[in-house]
Design a protein around this motif. Structure first.
Motif, PDB file in Angstrom:
ATOM      1  N   LYS A 148      48.434  27.066 -23.492  1.00  0.00           N
ATOM      2  CA  LYS A 148      47.376  28.185 -23.160  1.00  0.00           C
ATOM      3  C   LYS A 148      46.483  28.120 -24.501  1.00  0.00           C
ATOM      4  O   LYS A 148      46.796  28.181 -25.385  1.00  0.00           O
ATOM      5  CB  LYS A 148      47.857  29.360 -22.684  1.00  0.00           C
ATOM      6  CG  LYS A 148      48.674  28.972 -21.475  1.00  0.00           C
ATOM      7  CD  LYS A 148      48.849  30.656 -20.885  1.00  0.00           C
ATOM      8  CE  LYS A 148      49.471  30.499 -19.381  1.00  0.00           C
ATOM      9  NZ  LYS A 148      49.987  31.662 -19.017  1.00  0.00           N
ATOM     10  N   PRO A 149      45.308  28.598 -23.802  1.00  0.00           N
ATOM     11  CA  PRO A 149      44.072  28.686 -25.075  1.00  0.00           C
ATOM     12  C   PRO A 149      44.461  30.167 -25.939  1.00  0.00           C
ATOM     13  O   PRO A 149      44.834  30.987 -25.243  1.00  0.00           O
ATOM     14  CB  PRO A 149      42.949  28.794 -24.381  1.00  0.00           C
ATOM     15  CG  PRO A 149      43.057  28.806 -23.011  1.00  0.00           C
ATOM     16  CD  PRO A 149      44.351  28.770 -22.793  1.00  0.00           C
ATOM     17  N   TRP A 150      44.149  30.012 -27.148  1.00  0.00           N
ATOM     18  CA  TRP A 150      44.238  31.093 -27.967  1.00  0.00           C
ATOM     19  C   TRP A 150      43.357  32.183 -27.497  1.00  0.00           C
ATOM     20  O   TRP A 150      42.230  32.096 -27.262  1.00  0.00           O
ATOM     21  CB  TRP A 150      44.158  30.796 -29.396  1.00  0.00           C
ATOM     22  CG  TRP A 150      45.244  30.291 -30.032  1.00  0.00           C
ATOM     23  CD1 TRP A 150      45.042  28.717 -30.357  1.00  0.00           C
ATOM     24  CD2 TRP A 150      46.524  30.425 -30.256  1.00  0.00           C
ATOM     25  NE1 TRP A 150      46.211  28.159 -30.845  1.00  0.00           N
ATOM     26  CE2 TRP A 150      47.217  29.435 -30.826  1.00  0.00           C
ATOM     27  CE3 TRP A 150      47.415  31.712 -29.985  1.00  0.00           C
ATOM     28  CZ2 TRP A 150      48.555  29.413 -31.238  1.00  0.00           C
ATOM     29  CZ3 TRP A 150      48.595  31.773 -30.736  1.00  0.00           C
ATOM     30  CH2 TRP A 150      49.123  30.579 -31.109  1.00  0.00           C
ATOM     31  N   ARG A 151      43.679  33.499 -27.372  1.00  0.00           N
ATOM     32  CA  ARG A 151      42.901  34.585 -27.442  1.00  0.00           C
ATOM     33  C   ARG A 151      42.963  35.488 -28.585  1.00  0.00           C
ATOM     34  O   ARG A 151      43.894  35.575 -29.156  1.00  0.00           O
ATOM     35  CB  ARG A 151      43.484  35.494 -26.213  1.00  0.00           C
ATOM     36  CG  ARG A 151      43.364  34.600 -24.862  1.00  0.00           C
ATOM     37  CD  ARG A 151      43.508  35.337 -23.597  1.00  0.00           C
ATOM     38  NE  ARG A 151      42.399  36.247 -23.334  1.00  0.00           N
ATOM     39  CZ  ARG A 151      41.928  36.527 -22.292  1.00  0.00           C
ATOM     40  NH1 ARG A 151      42.430  36.062 -21.120  1.00  0.00           N
ATOM     41  NH2 ARG A 151      41.045  37.373 -22.084  1.00  0.00           N
ATOM     42  N   SER A 152      41.847  36.259 -28.633  1.00  0.00           N
ATOM     43  CA  SER A 152      41.465  37.332 -29.854  1.00  0.00           C
ATOM     44  C   SER A 152      42.667  38.456 -29.560  1.00  0.00           C
ATOM     45  O   SER A 152      43.013  38.883 -28.580  1.00  0.00           O
ATOM     46  CB  SER A 152      40.264  37.921 -29.836  1.00  0.00           C
ATOM     47  OG  SER A 152      40.034  39.067 -30.578  1.00  0.00           O
ATOM     48  N   ASP A 162      41.924  41.303 -27.336  1.00  0.00           N
ATOM     49  CA  ASP A 162      42.122  41.210 -26.163  1.00  0.00           C
ATOM     50  C   ASP A 162      43.584  41.787 -25.407  1.00  0.00           C
ATOM     51  O   ASP A 162      43.721  41.805 -24.230  1.00  0.00           O
ATOM     52  CB  ASP A 162      42.101  39.846 -25.481  1.00  0.00           C
ATOM     53  CG  ASP A 162      40.502  39.428 -25.399  1.00  0.00           C
ATOM     54  OD1 ASP A 162      39.473  40.108 -25.555  1.00  0.00           O
ATOM     55  OD2 ASP A 162      40.331  38.094 -25.626  1.00  0.00           O
ATOM     56  N   HIS A 176      43.907  44.619 -22.770  1.00  0.00           N
ATOM     57  CA  HIS A 176      43.002  44.055 -21.388  1.00  0.00           C
ATOM     58  C   HIS A 176      43.721  43.113 -20.814  1.00  0.00           C
ATOM     59  O   HIS A 176      43.597  43.115 -19.475  1.00  0.00           O
ATOM     60  CB  HIS A 176      41.606  43.877 -22.011  1.00  0.00           C
ATOM     61  CG  HIS A 176      41.023  44.868 -22.703  1.00  0.00           C
ATOM     62  ND1 HIS A 176      40.535  45.997 -22.162  1.00  0.00           N
ATOM     63  CD2 HIS A 176      40.750  44.698 -24.035  1.00  0.00           C
ATOM     64  CE1 HIS A 176      40.043  46.622 -23.304  1.00  0.00           C
ATOM     65  NE2 HIS A 176      39.917  45.941 -24.283  1.00  0.00           N
ATOM     66  N   VAL A 177      44.612  42.143 -21.519  1.00  0.00           N
ATOM     67  CA  VAL A 177      45.051  40.836 -20.912  1.00  0.00           C
ATOM     68  C   VAL A 177      46.517  41.252 -20.576  1.00  0.00           C
ATOM     69  O   VAL A 177      47.086  40.981 -19.418  1.00  0.00           O
ATOM     70  CB  VAL A 177      44.910  39.989 -21.762  1.00  0.00           C
ATOM     71  CG1 VAL A 177      45.704  38.584 -21.188  1.00  0.00           C
ATOM     72  CG2 VAL A 177      43.438  39.531 -21.910  1.00  0.00           C
ATOM     73  N   GLN A 190      44.891  29.188 -36.420  1.00  0.00           N
ATOM     74  CA  GLN A 190      45.501  29.123 -35.158  1.00  0.00           C
ATOM     75  C   GLN A 190      46.815  28.224 -35.529  1.00  0.00           C
ATOM     76  O   GLN A 190      47.107  27.436 -34.810  1.00  0.00           O
ATOM     77  CB  GLN A 190      44.558  28.281 -34.322  1.00  0.00           C
ATOM     78  CG  GLN A 190      43.486  29.097 -33.791  1.00  0.00           C
ATOM     79  CD  GLN A 190      42.539  28.293 -32.816  1.00  0.00           C
ATOM     80  OE1 GLN A 190      42.643  27.326 -32.259  1.00  0.00           O
ATOM     81  NE2 GLN A 190      41.592  29.243 -31.902  1.00  0.00           N
ATOM     82  N   TYR A 198      45.164  35.543 -33.383  1.00  0.00           N
ATOM     83  CA  TYR A 198      45.206  35.388 -32.008  1.00  0.00           C
ATOM     84  C   TYR A 198      46.511  35.296 -31.265  1.00  0.00           C
ATOM     85  O   TYR A 198      47.632  35.416 -32.059  1.00  0.00           O
ATOM     86  CB  TYR A 198      44.900  33.593 -31.935  1.00  0.00           C
ATOM     87  CG  TYR A 198      43.580  33.411 -32.544  1.00  0.00           C
ATOM     88  CD1 TYR A 198      42.303  33.549 -31.770  1.00  0.00           C
ATOM     89  CD2 TYR A 198      43.156  32.981 -33.759  1.00  0.00           C
ATOM     90  CE1 TYR A 198      41.004  33.436 -32.337  1.00  0.00           C
ATOM     91  CE2 TYR A 198      42.145  32.501 -34.411  1.00  0.00           C
ATOM     92  CZ  TYR A 198      41.001  32.797 -33.671  1.00  0.00           C
ATOM     93  OH  TYR A 198      39.621  32.473 -33.922  1.00  0.00           O
ATOM     94  N   ARG A 236      48.810  34.054 -27.611  1.00  0.00           N
ATOM     95  CA  ARG A 236      48.854  33.353 -26.374  1.00  0.00           C
ATOM     96  C   ARG A 236      50.309  33.773 -25.683  1.00  0.00           C
ATOM     97  O   ARG A 236      51.151  34.083 -26.306  1.00  0.00           O
ATOM     98  CB  ARG A 236      48.574  32.050 -26.241  1.00  0.00           C
ATOM     99  CG  ARG A 236      49.648  31.307 -26.826  1.00  0.00           C
ATOM    100  CD  ARG A 236      48.725  29.569 -27.039  1.00  0.00           C
ATOM    101  NE  ARG A 236      49.479  28.873 -28.103  1.00  0.00           N
ATOM    102  CZ  ARG A 236      49.420  27.672 -28.328  1.00  0.00           C
ATOM    103  NH1 ARG A 236      48.219  27.152 -28.064  1.00  0.00           N
ATOM    104  NH2 ARG A 236      49.954  26.940 -29.425  1.00  0.00           N
TER     105      ARG A 236
END
Length: 107
Positions: free
Chosen positions: A7-11, A14, A17-18, A33, A65, A67
């Motif tokens: 999966k892509p890395w998210r800050s 987030d 919220h996620v 990363q 980051y 995920r």
């Protein structure tokens, strides 16, 4: 299905919220990363993935980051991700404590 988490890395900003109260696994990475921690939220986790990630973040200032993957098989998946990391890099992520693992030869 791949044994690696793609999966892509998210800050880290987030996270609130996620992530919710789900069971699952997560990876934290530094600014380059590179995975520095692999963790899980199990049945005894307060606030599920959100709570576990936020708890670890209080001790890992270099995490930038994240995920995650929602799964009820969190312990099996956690150990699998740890074995894949050892297979790929020869060591556990720098922030994880030592753990006894089997060997995995991912495709």
């Amino acid at each position: 299905m791949s044994t690696r988490l793609h999966k892509p890395w998210r800050s880290i900003s987030d996270v609130p919220h996620v992530l919710k109260g789900h069971l699952g696994v997560f990876q934290l990475a530094n600014a380059a990363q590179e995975v520095i921690y692999i963790g899980f939220a199990g049945g005894n986790s307060r606030l599920g993935l959100r709570g576990e990630v936020q708890s670890v973040l209080t001790e890992l200032s270099d995490a930038v980051y994240f995920r995650h993957e929602i799964t009820s098989s969190y312990m099996t998946r956690y150990r699998e991700l740890m074995m894949v990391h050892v297979h790929d890099y020869g060591v556990l992520p720098v922030a994880n404590p030592p753990i006894k693992l089997g060997k995995l030869s991912p495709g």
